[in-house]
Write a protein that holds these residues in place. Structure first.
Motif, mmCIF file in Angstrom:
data_model
loop_
_atom_site.group_PDB
_atom_site.id
_atom_site.type_symbol
_atom_site.label_atom_id
_atom_site.label_comp_id
_atom_site.label_asym_id
_atom_site.label_seq_id
_atom_site.Cartn_x
_atom_site.Cartn_y
_atom_site.Cartn_z
ATOM 1 N N LEU A 591 0.817 -1.211 0.000
ATOM 2 C CA LEU A 591 0.000 0.000 0.000
ATOM 3 C C LEU A 591 0.852 1.261 0.000
ATOM 4 C CD1 LEU A 591 -2.862 -0.986 2.471
ATOM 5 C CD2 LEU A 591 -3.042 -0.665 0.013
ATOM 6 N N MET A 592 2.000 1.252 0.640
ATOM 7 C CA MET A 592 2.865 2.423 0.602
ATOM 8 C C MET A 592 3.397 2.670 -0.809
ATOM 9 S SD MET A 592 2.967 3.888 3.559
ATOM 10 C CE MET A 592 4.420 4.924 3.446
ATOM 11 N N GLY A 593 3.691 1.593 -1.533
ATOM 12 C CA GLY A 593 4.090 1.757 -2.925
ATOM 13 C C GLY A 593 2.941 2.189 -3.823
ATOM 14 N N VAL A 606 -5.904 5.881 1.782
ATOM 15 C CA VAL A 606 -4.990 4.764 2.052
ATOM 16 C C VAL A 606 -4.082 5.082 3.230
ATOM 17 C CG1 VAL A 606 -3.062 3.445 1.105
ATOM 18 C CG2 VAL A 606 -5.107 3.835 -0.283
ATOM 19 N N LEU A 607 -3.571 6.302 3.297
ATOM 20 C CA LEU A 607 -2.692 6.679 4.410
ATOM 21 C C LEU A 607 -3.465 6.719 5.732
ATOM 22 C CD1 LEU A 607 -0.488 9.461 2.775
ATOM 23 C CD2 LEU A 607 0.142 7.096 3.312
ATOM 24 N N GLU A 655 9.159 4.373 0.588
ATOM 25 C CA GLU A 655 8.181 5.247 -0.064
ATOM 26 C C GLU A 655 7.733 6.393 0.836
ATOM 27 O OE1 GLU A 655 7.844 1.103 -1.777
ATOM 28 O OE2 GLU A 655 7.880 2.007 0.240
ATOM 29 N N GLY A 656 7.937 6.230 2.162
ATOM 30 C CA GLY A 656 7.530 7.290 3.075
ATOM 31 C C GLY A 656 8.283 8.588 2.871
ATOM 32 N N GLU A 657 9.568 8.473 2.467
ATOM 33 C CA GLU A 657 10.351 9.683 2.213
ATOM 34 C C GLU A 657 9.800 10.462 1.020
ATOM 35 O OE1 GLU A 657 12.726 10.823 4.130
ATOM 36 O OE2 GLU A 657 12.387 9.132 5.489
ATOM 37 N N LEU A 658 9.312 9.762 0.004
ATOM 38 C CA LEU A 658 8.722 10.448 -1.147
ATOM 39 C C LEU A 658 7.360 11.058 -0.809
ATOM 40 C CD1 LEU A 658 9.557 7.915 -4.008
ATOM 41 C CD2 LEU A 658 10.784 9.994 -3.381
ATOM 42 N N LEU A 659 6.598 10.356 0.021
ATOM 43 C CA LEU A 659 5.291 10.887 0.390
ATOM 44 C C LEU A 659 5.412 12.119 1.287
ATOM 45 C CD1 LEU A 659 3.352 7.550 1.071
ATOM 46 C CD2 LEU A 659 3.063 9.098 -0.863
ATOM 47 N N ARG A 660 6.497 12.231 2.012
ATOM 48 C CA ARG A 660 6.692 13.425 2.843
ATOM 49 C C ARG A 660 6.969 14.666 2.003
ATOM 50 N NH1 ARG A 660 10.827 12.002 7.607
ATOM 51 N NH2 ARG A 660 10.366 14.205 8.062
ATOM 52 N N LYS A 661 7.305 14.441 0.723
ATOM 53 C CA LYS A 661 7.533 15.560 -0.195
ATOM 54 C C LYS A 661 6.425 15.676 -1.251
ATOM 55 C CE LYS A 661 12.541 15.132 0.326
ATOM 56 N NZ LYS A 661 13.827 14.942 -0.370
ATOM 57 N N HIS A 662 5.272 15.115 -0.944
ATOM 58 C CA HIS A 662 4.137 15.152 -1.876
ATOM 59 C C HIS A 662 3.627 16.585 -2.035
ATOM 60 C CE1 HIS A 662 0.177 14.011 -3.625
ATOM 61 N NE2 HIS A 662 0.791 12.867 -3.957
ATOM 62 N N LYS A 672 3.300 11.535 7.743
ATOM 63 C CA LYS A 672 3.938 11.776 9.042
ATOM 64 C C LYS A 672 3.204 11.051 10.155
ATOM 65 C CE LYS A 672 5.775 16.329 7.762
ATOM 66 N NZ LYS A 672 5.733 17.798 8.050
ATOM 67 N N LEU A 673 1.870 11.017 10.090
ATOM 68 C CA LEU A 673 1.105 10.311 11.117
ATOM 69 C C LEU A 673 1.381 8.811 11.082
ATOM 70 C CD1 LEU A 673 -2.365 12.138 10.916
ATOM 71 C CD2 LEU A 673 -0.631 12.332 12.699
ATOM 72 N N VAL A 674 1.552 8.242 9.888
ATOM 73 C CA VAL A 674 1.879 6.818 9.788
ATOM 74 C C VAL A 674 3.231 6.538 10.437
ATOM 75 C CG1 VAL A 674 2.379 4.942 8.186
ATOM 76 C CG2 VAL A 674 0.459 6.469 7.730
ATOM 77 N N GLU A 675 4.240 7.363 10.154
ATOM 78 C CA GLU A 675 5.568 7.162 10.757
ATOM 79 C C GLU A 675 5.514 7.349 12.269
ATOM 80 O OE1 GLU A 675 8.350 9.687 8.875
ATOM 81 O OE2 GLU A 675 8.145 8.727 6.906
ATOM 82 N N LYS A 676 4.724 8.315 12.722
ATOM 83 C CA LYS A 676 4.600 8.548 14.157
ATOM 84 C C LYS A 676 3.949 7.351 14.849
ATOM 85 C CE LYS A 676 2.735 11.846 17.484
ATOM 86 N NZ LYS A 676 1.944 13.102 17.663
ATOM 87 N N GLY A 677 2.916 6.758 14.199
ATOM 88 C CA GLY A 677 2.285 5.591 14.792
ATOM 89 C C GLY A 677 3.202 4.392 14.845
ATOM 90 N N MET A 678 4.049 4.236 13.844
ATOM 91 C CA MET A 678 4.972 3.108 13.840
ATOM 92 C C MET A 678 6.073 3.270 14.898
ATOM 93 S SD MET A 678 3.881 0.894 11.738
ATOM 94 C CE MET A 678 2.710 0.740 10.389
ATOM 95 N N SER A 679 6.462 4.494 15.142
ATOM 96 C CA SER A 679 7.544 4.715 16.112
ATOM 97 C C SER A 679 7.075 4.563 17.555
ATOM 98 C CB SER A 679 8.125 6.126 15.917
ATOM 99 O OG SER A 679 7.131 7.108 16.147
ATOM 100 N N THR A 680 5.776 4.806 17.803
ATOM 101 C CA THR A 680 5.278 4.687 19.168
ATOM 102 C C THR A 680 4.711 3.322 19.448
ATOM 103 O OG1 THR A 680 3.135 5.577 18.471
ATOM 104 C CG2 THR A 680 4.751 7.134 19.327
#
Length: 680
Positions: A591-593, A606-607, A655-662, A672-680
């Motif tokens: 889904l990230m791709g 999707v995000l 793919e998260g790095e590219l989506l942060r520059k969407h 950013k919320l997806v990365e934050k949820g994964m880190s916590t």
């Protein structure tokens, strides 16, 4: 004696005249003697018949002419229906005119026989059509006003309205239909009128009751004739008249109004037949949309259950007779039934299994005195009479009607699913997904096999469409308007949604080992479909290709169906912690791709779903965001035929790095919320 002396004097005078002629004239020849002899014979015959005359009796029987014949009529003239002015004559004037005509005809019978026969009556002058329409409007308005004031005293007004509707003028017939619709809508009572039995015992009725019963029977008879006229007019293929409306459209409008306004009254089934007959066409039009709206209103406002059952049965029979070559709106009508929130049983196409949880529980018996028991008994009897007077429907009767309706609906769905009617598959799968919690568990196995078979055939049909050898045949099929356009991607997603809705709708997930329910086929098919779906051109269209232009229910976008399927797989409501980590990781990486290729709104959806997955299953997949915590060896296979064979833990979510520059701020925030949820 006077008569005999008169005759003798006349004879003597004639003899004297005859002798004088003979003396003055020349000698008579033989030719002159013949007329004399004939005149003598006629005179003898005259005198012989004169003895039988009765001149006094003839004079006495002769009609007398008084002074009233010359008296002028003092009556005012009147205007006839054809616009002419006539002066009324009294009865005596008519008798005098008859006598004068008789006198005039005396002695003229031979002349009348010799003349040619004249026409018996003159043709009335033709009245202009506009004048006839104006007079019909005035008459209809007058009758409607009288019926609105006191209908019980004007029983014959129903026949008068029907008689005006038999005119040959198109506009008058339309006016009569609309006027009768308004009149019946106002005068129909709030109860059903039962037919009066002629063989029943004679009852002593008061004048008011007798008048009311006569009015009710006249109302039922007139209403029945009116509905028959509507059914006949609805089948006519007439062109629009001067008013811009056709007779069939007006008849269908009247039937729709009566179905929604007085569904409790007599001949409801005949009205529903008119609407169902209009829905039997392959191509929908404005009249079909109007019939659909009327039936939807009937389903939503039905508290009895019987009208819905009758309408659903007629729809099912109509579709079966037409071999399901009908518009999608006819099947979508089943989604408006009140079964979703009221019925608690489980059913299939043949049987209905009632739930045992809703039954009354046995309570502990309370002590009551004899007076209290008597008061409670009287209260129950009074409440029963009140319920009968209010025509309240019992819960058991309503549940029985809803169970019969559910069997009819499922029978239609399963027949269409078995026949794989192309243009109705979306509506059927939508209905199965909505009524999944009402399907009997014993029928799950057959239904899931049918859904799998449908997905397999959709894959085969998709491969056949891209076959280069079938290019010419496909071009010819596209030119044919009668061949429906199939949306195979949408059908596959609806099959997946329906399969998981069956599992989550009731306690089937607890006993799926005993039922042998395996949904891995749908999971694998959805996983392989993610990449093709990301570049689908109709992903965010409100009305996908192949959907009916008049459809109001089956309008969910492909993105919505995709998110519903993914939510059922990754976040099941019945056991949210039971999803294996390998499945979560494979779908998360895919889904990230996919989000890189999706449009803006679909990418946001999707995000948001991945954010919920991170919040619930963050510990299971957070290693994919850290390159130092790999759990797999080898490489990630995005085009794998199975979820397990993709090896998702061997990859990282770059793919998260590219989506942060969407370009979209909302997409950047979602990443950013997806990365934050994964880190916590």
């Amino acid at each position: 004696m006077k008569f005999q002396s008169t005759c003798s004097q006349t004879t003597a005078a004639m003899a004297i005249n005859g002798t004088k002629r003979r003396k003055l004239g020349h000698a008579a020849s033989e030719d002159e003697a013949a007329p004399l002899e004939s005149s003598k014979a006629s005179q003898k015959a005259f005198f012989k018949n004169a003895a039988n005359w009765d001149l006094e009796q003839d004079y006495e029987s002769r009609p007398r002419k008084g002074k009233k014949q010359d008296k002028e009529s003092n009556r005012l003239p009147i205007k006839t229906a054809d616009g002419r002015l006539e002066v009324l004559r009294s009865l005596q004037d008519e008798e005098l005119s008859v006598e004068s005509d008789t006198e005039w005809l005396e002695g003229r019978e031979d002349d009348m026989d010799s003349e040619p026969e004249s026409e018996a009556h003159e043709e009335a002058p033709a009245v202009p059509e506009s004048q006839q329409i104006l007079e019909a409007q005035e008459e209809l308005a007058k009758i409607a006003m009288v019926m609105n004031e006191n209908p019980e005293e004007h029983v014959g007004a129903f026949k008068a309205l029907a008689k005006i509707g038999q005119s040959e003028i198109h506009t008058i017939r339309i006016l009569a239909i609309l006027t009768q619709m308004a009149v019946y809508k106002d005068v129909i009572p709030g109860y059903r009128i039962r037919p009066q039995s002629e063989d029943g015992p004679r009852e002593q009725l008061s004048k008011g009751v007798r008048t009311l019963r006569q009015y009710e029977q006249a109302l039922v008879a007139g209403y029945q004739s009116y509905i028959k006229e509507l059914a006949r007019c609805a089948k006519l293929e007439t062109k629009p008249g001067p008013s811009g409306q056709s007779l069939s459209s007006v008849a269908i409008k009247a039937a729709c109004t009566l179905v929604t306004a007085v569904p409790h009254f007599n001949f409801r089934q005949d009205l529903v037949k008119i609407l169902v007959g209009k829905l039997s066409k392959r191509r929908a039009d404005k009249d079909s949309a109007q019939c659909r709206d009327a039936l939807e209103t009937l389903f939503r406002e039905d508290e009895d259950g019987r009208p819905s059952m009758e309408a659903a049965s007629l729809l099912s029979k109509m579709m079966k007779a037409r071999e399901y070559q009908v518009d999608e709106m006819a099947v979508n009508l089943f989604l408006s039934l009140r079964l979703l929130s009221e019925f608690s049983g489980k059913a299939s196409r043949d049987t209905v299994e009632q739930s045992k949880e809703g039954g009354p529980r046995r309570q502990k018996k309370e002590f009551r005195t004899k007076r209290e028991r008597k008061a409670i008994k009287e209260q129950k009897a009074l409440q029963k009479d009140m319920d009968n007077a209010d025509a309240m429907v019992s819960h058991e009767e309503q549940e029985r009607m809803q169970s019969e309706t559910l069997k009819v609906v499922f029978a239609s769905y399963f027949r269409i699913l078995k026949l794989r009617v192309p243009h109705l598959m979306g509506a059927v799968l939508e209905g199965l997904a909505k009524y999944a919690h009402l399907i009997n568990q014993d029928f799950f196995g057959d239904l899931l096999e049918a859904l799998k078979d449908l997905i397999r055939h959709s894959d085969e049909d998709a491969n056949a469409e891209v076959d280069p050898e079938a290019g010419e045949e496909g071009a010819e099929a596209e030119d044919d308007d009668d061949i429906p356009v199939r949306n195979l991607t949408r059908e596959a997603l609806l099959c997946t949604v329906t399969a998981f809705a069956l599992l989550a709708g009731q306690d089937a997930h607890n006993s799926r080992n005993q039922l042998h329910l395996d949904l891995s086929f749908f999971i694998t098919h959805l996983y392989r479909s993610l990449l093709p779906l990301s570049i689908h051109p109709d992903l965010e269209l409100t009305r996908p290709a192949g959907a009916s232009a008049t459809s109001k229910i089956n309008v969910q976008t492909t993105t919505v169906l995709l998110l519903r399927s993914l939510t059922a797989i990754l976040l099941p409501s019945y056991n949210i912690r039971s999803v294996p980590p390998l499945r979560l990781a494979a779908f998360t990486k895919q889904l990230m791709g996919v989000a890189l290729h999706l449009p803006e709104k679909s990418c946001q959806g999707v995000l948001a779903l991945l954010g919920d997955v991170a919040h619930t299953h963050g510990k299971k997949v957070n290693s994919m965001w850290n390159t130092e915590e790999r759990k797999g060896d080898g490489r990630f296979i995005a085009l794998s035929e199975s979820v397990e064979g993709s090896n998702p833990f061997a990859a990282t979510v770059w793919e998260g790095e590219l989506l942060r520059k969407h370009f979209s701020p909302k997409v950047r925030e979602g990443a950013k919320l997806v990365e934050k949820g994964m880190s916590t």
